[in-house]
Design a protein around this motif. Sequence first.
Motif, PDB file in Angstrom:
ATOM      1  N   SER A   1       0.975  -1.200  -0.134  1.00 34.75           N
ATOM      2  CA  SER A   1       0.014   0.016   0.127  1.00 34.75           C
ATOM      3  C   SER A   1       0.961   1.116   0.053  1.00 34.75           C
ATOM      4  O   SER A   1       0.775   2.222  -0.630  1.00 34.75           O
ATOM      5  CB  SER A   1      -0.976   0.082   1.172  1.00 34.75           C
ATOM      6  N   LEU A   2       1.887   1.190   0.917  1.00 35.32           N
ATOM      7  CA  LEU A   2       2.795   2.409   0.615  1.00 35.32           C
ATOM      8  C   LEU A   2       3.709   2.482  -0.654  1.00 35.32           C
ATOM      9  O   LEU A   2       3.625   3.941  -0.928  1.00 35.32           O
ATOM     10  CB  LEU A   2       3.979   2.264   1.902  1.00 35.32           C
TER      11      LEU A   2
ATOM     12  N   VAL B   1       7.606   9.350  -5.669  1.00 36.83           N
ATOM     13  CA  VAL B   1       8.798   9.203  -4.898  1.00 36.83           C
ATOM     14  C   VAL B   1       9.840   8.576  -5.546  1.00 36.83           C
ATOM     15  O   VAL B   1       9.637   7.400  -6.017  1.00 36.83           O
ATOM     16  CB  VAL B   1       8.340   8.574  -3.556  1.00 36.83           C
ATOM     17  N   SER B   2      11.013   9.236  -5.759  1.00 37.24           N
ATOM     18  CA  SER B   2      12.239   8.617  -6.549  1.00 37.24           C
ATOM     19  C   SER B   2      12.810   7.325  -5.567  1.00 37.24           C
ATOM     20  O   SER B   2      12.996   7.757  -4.259  1.00 37.24           O
ATOM     21  CB  SER B   2      13.203   9.516  -7.341  1.00 37.24           C
TER      22      SER B   2
ATOM     23  N   MET C   1      13.351   1.009  -1.282  1.00 38.74           N
ATOM     24  CA  MET C   1      13.184   1.450   0.003  1.00 38.74           C
ATOM     25  C   MET C   1      12.490   0.155   0.629  1.00 38.74           C
ATOM     26  O   MET C   1      11.737  -0.423   0.575  1.00 38.74           O
ATOM     27  CB  MET C   1      12.131   2.597  -0.033  1.00 38.74           C
ATOM     28  N   THR C   2      12.862   0.299   2.311  1.00 37.84           N
ATOM     29  CA  THR C   2      12.142  -0.717   3.059  1.00 37.84           C
ATOM     30  C   THR C   2      10.763   0.193   3.571  1.00 37.84           C
ATOM     31  O   THR C   2      10.734   1.226   3.302  1.00 37.84           O
ATOM     32  CB  THR C   2      12.936  -0.633   4.525  1.00 37.84           C
ATOM     33  N   LYS C   3      10.097  -0.422   4.489  1.00 38.99           N
ATOM     34  CA  LYS C   3       8.649   0.129   4.785  1.00 38.99           C
ATOM     35  C   LYS C   3       9.000   1.331   5.666  1.00 38.99           C
ATOM     36  O   LYS C   3       8.301   2.532   5.391  1.00 38.99           O
ATOM     37  CB  LYS C   3       7.974  -0.924   5.555  1.00 38.99           C
ATOM     38  N   ALA C   4       9.998   1.332   6.419  1.00 41.10           N
ATOM     39  CA  ALA C   4      10.341   2.524   7.196  1.00 41.10           C
ATOM     40  C   ALA C   4      10.710   3.750   6.566  1.00 41.10           C
ATOM     41  O   ALA C   4      10.326   4.910   6.709  1.00 41.10           O
ATOM     42  CB  ALA C   4      11.549   2.095   8.225  1.00 41.10           C
ATOM     43  N   GLU C   5      11.553   3.262   5.332  1.00 35.78           N
ATOM     44  CA  GLU C   5      12.090   4.447   4.578  1.00 35.78           C
ATOM     45  C   GLU C   5      10.936   5.162   3.759  1.00 35.78           C
ATOM     46  O   GLU C   5      11.054   6.224   3.298  1.00 35.78           O
ATOM     47  CB  GLU C   5      13.219   3.885   3.444  1.00 35.78           C
ATOM     48  N   LEU C   6      10.088   4.155   3.294  1.00 33.81           N
ATOM     49  CA  LEU C   6       8.789   4.414   2.516  1.00 33.81           C
ATOM     50  C   LEU C   6       8.003   5.473   3.394  1.00 33.81           C
ATOM     51  O   LEU C   6       7.742   6.495   2.918  1.00 33.81           O
ATOM     52  CB  LEU C   6       8.072   3.369   2.121  1.00 33.81           C
TER      53      LEU C   6
END
Length: 125
Positions: free
Chosen positions: A97-98, A107-108, A113-118
């Motif tokens: 979903s993220l 978002v480039s 990206m990990t979930k936290a980074e997203l």
Amino acid sequence: MPRGSKAKYTEEQKRKAEHIEESYEEKGTPKGEAQARAWATVNKQSGGGEKAGGSGKKTSASAKAQAKSDSGKRAAQTRSGHGRGSKSSLESQSKASLMTEARSRNVSGRSKMTKAELIQALQTK
């Protein structure tokens, strides 16, 4: 009305039952059983004969509009605090979903990206 009466059924339901009954009879099912199966099928598909809906009282158009508006307001209250970019909202979402949200916001580097980074990227964007 006696039990088993078909008086409350619509013409469409009667035609459907007749067609289903004929189909069963062509397959060799005895007439009584074919008829019972046909009506059971019609009842399962349409919920039985014509019925007066609900409690029988009519709901005005303005009452329906008010109920729809109230429903929308309740839904909005449920979502409050879970607005776009809200940390609690983002953390409760799945990574897929993220990713969809990140894609819609362009978002480039999102694919790596990990979930936290997203979550962090979506909060800043």
